[in-house]
Design a protein around this motif. Structure first.
Motif, PDB file in Angstrom:
ATOM      1  N   PHE A 218      58.668 -53.738  89.943  1.00 14.89           N
ATOM      2  CA  PHE A 218      57.314 -54.126  90.284  1.00 14.89           C
ATOM      3  C   PHE A 218      56.545 -54.286  88.989  1.00 14.89           C
ATOM      4  O   PHE A 218      56.769 -53.551  88.038  1.00 14.89           O
ATOM      5  N   ASP A 219      55.671 -55.250  88.952  1.00 14.86           N
ATOM      6  CA  ASP A 219      54.880 -55.423  87.747  1.00 14.86           C
ATOM      7  C   ASP A 219      53.407 -55.532  88.143  1.00 14.86           C
ATOM      8  O   ASP A 219      53.079 -55.756  89.294  1.00 14.86           O
ATOM      9  N   PHE A 220      52.557 -55.358  87.162  1.00 11.18           N
ATOM     10  CA  PHE A 220      51.121 -55.440  87.396  1.00 11.18           C
ATOM     11  C   PHE A 220      50.548 -56.728  86.806  1.00 11.18           C
ATOM     12  O   PHE A 220      51.172 -57.372  85.970  1.00 11.18           O
ATOM     13  N   LEU A 221      49.343 -57.018  87.239  1.00  7.19           N
ATOM     14  CA  LEU A 221      48.625 -58.177  86.708  1.00  7.19           C
ATOM     15  C   LEU A 221      48.371 -57.983  85.216  1.00  7.19           C
ATOM     16  O   LEU A 221      47.887 -56.926  84.813  1.00  7.19           O
ATOM     17  N   ARG A 222      48.688 -58.978  84.423  1.00  7.08           N
ATOM     18  CA  ARG A 222      48.423 -58.931  82.977  1.00  7.08           C
ATOM     19  C   ARG A 222      47.581 -60.135  82.597  1.00  7.08           C
ATOM     20  O   ARG A 222      47.733 -61.218  83.166  1.00  7.08           O
ATOM     21  N   MET A 223      46.738 -59.940  81.587  1.00  4.57           N
ATOM     22  CA  MET A 223      45.789 -61.006  81.270  1.00  4.57           C
ATOM     23  C   MET A 223      45.437 -60.990  79.795  1.00  4.57           C
ATOM     24  O   MET A 223      45.327 -59.924  79.197  1.00  4.57           O
ATOM     25  N   ASN A 224      45.275 -62.158  79.228  1.00  4.65           N
ATOM     26  CA  ASN A 224      44.750 -62.274  77.870  1.00  4.65           C
ATOM     27  C   ASN A 224      43.232 -62.444  77.993  1.00  4.65           C
ATOM     28  O   ASN A 224      42.725 -63.557  78.149  1.00  4.65           O
TER      29      ASN A 224
END
Ligand code: ACO
Length: 333
Positions: A218-224
């Motif tokens: 499972f992964d989480f939302l990532r953002m620049n």
């Protein structure tokens, strides 16, 4: 603008989870503060889904309210479109769960993923089906439970997002002047890395049935954040300018602007550059944070219920998000 086959707003609804997470409620280990979050984002609190809430259940509640406002029954609908990046599951679509909850006929129901731009994509698709005469009334829902995909140990993202759903019922115009609309959609997948949520891609394909496959990845939302900030400011400016120019309108011709409820600082920076009266801006992100595809329909519902918008008003809708995707719309509701 298209006038021959107008698309009217028949009703709006929204559904927000009861639980509010205020800035001061984040644990000390996150090392953030109400002052930091308010000054950088304008957000004061956001709603968090209860254990039993899902995007489909919130979307269903919003849909029921929109149908009630439209004085229509589920049997009157010809299609359901749900914009979401947090469907309850990959299959079936949240739209099918909403259809079942409403007890509709076997009308088409499908999800679309255009991240925070999803609701405007959905509205534009609905407008096409109505313009061709294939459908008379369509339910468009934006529903998210972003708290399920946000990493609550990452202070650069978890303070930004909230849960909720908004819905509209749209239908063929009655020829009384309402329903003019102009929508323009965009995407640029070369900037996919700006905002991403890994899903099935993380799992190796089963090239050999004997190969062990991870089951709980499972992964989480990532953002620049910085790049998204610059993209968002530029995009609001471009979409507002383009929408007015294409429709041959001036700011005075617009009754209300509903931008994607992303971040007060982004909205302020963009509108400082536009010669546009800011009292025409509908903003509720201080109370709900960024609810992705749900943000515009939640704000539109609030505008209708509080009298900030009324049937016959001309609204300017501006959205942008992961993909990257972005879209603008001018609509006489
Ligand atoms: N609390 C306290 N400190 C924080 C927090 C927080 N919640 N978040 C970041 N910081 C820290 C950083 O760690 C950094 O510390 P450092 O200098 O010790 O490394 C410092 O604050 C400055 O970080 P920046 O990233 O430069 O902070 P910035 O002022 O740019 O604000 C933010 C960050 C709010 C994420 C900003 O970049 C932003 O608004 N970006 C847009 C992102 C967005 O709204 N996305 C929405 C999703 S996409 C969409 O809907 C289109």
């Amino acid at each position: 603008m298209s006038t021959s086959f107008g698309v009217m707003l028949l009703g709006t609804g929204s559904s927000l989870p009861a639980r509010s997470l205020r800035n001061g409620d984040f644990p000390a280990s996150l090392d953030t503060s109400d002052e930091w979050i308010r000054s950088r984002t304008g957000i004061g609190e956001r709603r968090i889904a209860a254990a039993g809430d899902t995007s489909a259940s919130l979307g269903l509640a919003a849909a029921r309210r929109a149908l009630e406002a439209a004085q229509l029954d589920p049997a009157d609908l010809d299609m359901i479109i749900c914009a979401t990046v947090t469907p309850d599951m990959m299959v079936p679509a949240a739209a099918c769960l909403i259809q079942s909850g409403l007890g509709c006929r076997p009308i088409p129901a499908f999800d679309i993923n255009a991240a925070c731009t999803g609701f405007l994509y959905g509205l534009s698709i609905a407008a096409q089906f109505i313009r061709t005469g294939s459908c008379r009334r369509i339910l468009v829902v934006g529903a998210e439970t972003l708290s399920r995909i946000v990493d609550f140990s990452d202070r650069t993202t978890c303070v930004l997002f909230g849960d909720g759903a908004g819905a509209v019922v749209v239908g063929a115009a009655d020829g009384q002047g309402r329903g003019e609309h102009w929508f323009r959609l965009y995407a640029d997948g070369s900037r996919a890395d700006y905002i991403r949520l890994n899903g099935a891609r993380l799992r190796p394909p089963a090239s050999s049935p004997a190969e062990p496959r991870p089951t709980d990845e499972f992964d989480f939302l990532r953002m620049n954040g910085r790049e998204v900030f610059k993209f968002a400011v530029r995009t609001i400016i471009e979409l507002v300018s383009e929408s007015l120019a294409e429709c041959n309108l001036s700011p005075a011709d617009i009754d209300l602007v509903i931008p994607h409820q992303v971040n007060q600082r982004i909205i302020d920076a963009a509108f400082a550059d536009l010669n546009f009266p800011t009292e025409k801006l509908m903003v509720n992100l201080d109370r709900y944070g960024n609810t992705s595809a749900a943000s515009i329909p939640i704000a539109l519902d609030e505008a209708m219920r509080t009298g900030r918008a009324a049937p016959g008003d001309r609204v300017l809708l501006i959205a942008f998000g992961g993909g990257l995707t972005w879209a603008g719309g001018v609509w006489t509701i």
